[in-house]
Design an enzyme around this catalytic site. Sequence first.
Site, PDB file in Angstrom:
ATOM      1  N   SER A 141       0.848  -1.194   0.000  1.00  0.00           N
ATOM      2  CA  SER A 141       0.000   0.000   0.000  1.00  0.00           C
ATOM      3  C   SER A 141       0.882   1.241   0.000  1.00  0.00           C
ATOM      4  O   SER A 141       2.080   1.169   0.311  1.00  0.00           O
ATOM      5  CB  SER A 141      -0.868  -0.020   1.270  1.00  0.00           C
ATOM      6  OG  SER A 141      -1.544   1.200   1.483  1.00  0.00           O
ATOM      7  N   TYR A 154      -3.877  -0.709  10.068  1.00  0.00           N
ATOM      8  CA  TYR A 154      -3.672  -0.933   8.637  1.00  0.00           C
ATOM      9  C   TYR A 154      -2.270  -0.499   8.223  1.00  0.00           C
ATOM     10  O   TYR A 154      -1.563  -1.213   7.501  1.00  0.00           O
ATOM     11  CB  TYR A 154      -4.724  -0.158   7.845  1.00  0.00           C
ATOM     12  CG  TYR A 154      -4.690  -0.400   6.361  1.00  0.00           C
ATOM     13  CD1 TYR A 154      -5.347  -1.495   5.814  1.00  0.00           C
ATOM     14  CD2 TYR A 154      -4.007   0.459   5.504  1.00  0.00           C
ATOM     15  CE1 TYR A 154      -5.324  -1.733   4.442  1.00  0.00           C
ATOM     16  CE2 TYR A 154      -3.974   0.232   4.147  1.00  0.00           C
ATOM     17  CZ  TYR A 154      -4.639  -0.865   3.618  1.00  0.00           C
ATOM     18  OH  TYR A 154      -4.603  -1.091   2.254  1.00  0.00           O
TER      19      TYR A 154
END
Length: 249
Positions: A141, A154
């Site tokens: 990410s 996350y």
Amino acid sequence: MLFDLTGKTALVTGTSGGLGAAMAIGLAEAGASIVAISSSNSNSTVEAVRAIGGQIEQISADLSQADTLESVFERAVSCFGKIDILVNNAGIIRRAPAAEHSAKDWQDVIDLNLNSVFYLSQLAGRHMLERGSGKIINIASMLSYQGGINVPGYTASKHAVAGLTKALANEWAGRGVQINAIAPGYMTTNNTAPIVADEARFKSITDRIPAARWGTPDDLKGPVVFLASAASDYMNGHVLNVDGGWLAR
């Protein structure tokens, strides 16, 4: 021919929609047979792959349950007799300020986004090392590099995925198994819906992207096929940014 995946089997997690569905379809378009793992019983990806004449089998499983992963992987192997490509895409995001982030939210994210990636990679790695070849593609990410806002679990998981990608490459690259990652930029998916709904934040993000648009799931088809194919045989431990230029600005 470098990008031809005919005869290969790809195990893709998190295929009920979004990035996982697009990558599974892209791999099938390149000739791979697909084992799709999802926590839901959605058939849309299965239907899309079969509509283009591809082979696909679907397994419904909760990958956050570590004690079930070995049996899930065995079921995946039994579908087509082998796994040549593993795409660790399944993941969740829980949004809350760090001071209010619950222990459950933290653990749920780590269990799926990180622990399942390691355990499935370990299972697939053993299988691939025995055969002397294989490709593992993790989905990282932009928050493998940055801190984000209100997503501490996350962010921690995606930093760890980038590090795990490099660690596994160090051990397995010399034995025929390539481990790389894709770091998508801002993509229009269910996970980013709260950001898209925030007009001011959506505009500020879009204004920073040199490509002047958010990505779509289809933007990952080419990169995942590349990393799954012979075209990337000398790439190891790399995190490939597919971000419209976000990190360049």
